[in-house]
Write an enzyme that holds these catalytic residues in place. Structure first.
Site, PDB file in Angstrom:
ATOM      1  N   LYS A 110       0.896  -1.244  -0.056  1.00 52.24           N
ATOM      2  CA  LYS A 110       0.037  -0.124   0.092  1.00 52.24           C
ATOM      3  C   LYS A 110       0.861   1.182   0.003  1.00 52.24           C
ATOM      4  O   LYS A 110       1.849   1.154   0.579  1.00 52.24           O
ATOM      5  CB  LYS A 110      -0.712  -0.145   1.379  1.00 52.24           C
ATOM      6  CG  LYS A 110      -2.322  -0.348   1.264  1.00 52.24           C
ATOM      7  CD  LYS A 110      -3.163  -0.682   2.442  1.00 52.24           C
ATOM      8  CE  LYS A 110      -3.398   0.834   2.864  1.00 52.24           C
ATOM      9  NZ  LYS A 110      -4.208   0.761   4.244  1.00 52.24           N
ATOM     10  N   HIS A 129      -0.566   4.140   0.970  1.00 53.06           N
ATOM     11  CA  HIS A 129      -1.225   5.172   1.735  1.00 53.06           C
ATOM     12  C   HIS A 129      -1.590   4.682   3.009  1.00 53.06           C
ATOM     13  O   HIS A 129      -1.089   3.502   3.221  1.00 53.06           O
ATOM     14  CB  HIS A 129      -2.577   5.868   0.896  1.00 53.06           C
ATOM     15  CG  HIS A 129      -3.558   4.385   0.830  1.00 53.06           C
ATOM     16  ND1 HIS A 129      -3.228   3.598  -0.239  1.00 53.06           N
ATOM     17  CD2 HIS A 129      -4.636   3.983   1.644  1.00 53.06           C
ATOM     18  CE1 HIS A 129      -4.174   2.590  -0.154  1.00 53.06           C
ATOM     19  NE2 HIS A 129      -4.942   3.059   0.884  1.00 53.06           N
TER      20      HIS A 129
END
Length: 225
Positions: free
Chosen positions: A108, A110
């Protein structure tokens, strides 16, 4: 897991539970190695709270009896995620509270980011999975654990198939578990193995399992280690 002639009570109880839960089935199944196996173990079918809780209890009992020392649990995606959480909960219930972590298949960019989720990966890390079929997942887990600065210290699995590994269609003289213990230098703690399954088949009257001993024994004679 028991390799002696004396039945291992925990392993026998686990095999019976796996058969009753429909996780361990008998018939004819094609393996990843292209072999026709007379049995199939699908840990994804420990699919409700009661079955998962009991499975975690077997892992915890085997781990505590093994004396293996570890600081935290790591569950490789995907099956290992559920197993790490469930076994961590059961160990805490028994007075051995251990943090756990797992990985995402894709990083990921974020939020917290990265591929690792859960507790910080540090200290002696136990990898938990359902089976070891080729050792690939274990190697990937070792790389992630080491890159986090921690030390892989062992692998816990539900079933050791105790059969020769296959590479590019060629039978190897070792099993996937032996590869992990000898080449990767990690102890493997299994709840049960093929020897325990054969022991169970000698005496069971369960309609889904009775009568399959000869086929499983023939398979072990051909592919066993």
């Amino acid at each position: 897991m028991n390799s002696s002639t004396q039945p291992d009570p925990l392993a026998q109880e686990f095999v019976a539970f796996a058969v009753e839960a429909g996780v361990l089935r008998f018939g004819e199944f094609k393996t990843k190695a292209g072999r026709l196996s007379p049995y199939f173990f699908n840990a994804g079918l420990f699919d409700d709270g009661a079955k998962l809780g009991r499975l975690a209890s077997f892992y915890a009992q085997r781990l505590l009896a093994s004396g293996l020392q570890f600081d935290m649990i790591f569950g490789p995606a995907y099956k290992g995620i559920t197993l790490a959480a469930a076994v961590s909960m059961e160990l805490a219930r028994l007075g051995h509270n251990k943090p756990f972590a797992y990985n995402r298949k894709e990083a990921k960019d974020h939020g917290e980011g990265g591929t690792l989720v859960g507790a910080p990966v540090q200290g002696r890390v136990l990898i938990i999975d359902d089976v070891i079929s080729a050792g690939t997942s274990v190697r990937e887990s070792i790389a992630m654990i080491k890159s986090a600065g921690a030390t892989p210290c062992g692998v816990a699995i539900a079933l050791d198939r105790q059969e020769k590994a296959a590479e590019n269609g060629v039978d190897m003289p070792w099993s996937a578990v032996q590869y992990v213990t000898q080449q990767l230098q990690l102890p493997v703690c299994a709840i049960a193995g093929l020897a325990d399954l054969l022991q169970y088949l000698k005496t069971t009257s369960h309609p889904g399992a009775a009568g399959h001993q000869a086929a499983v024994q023939a398979y072990r004679d051909r592919y066993g280690v």
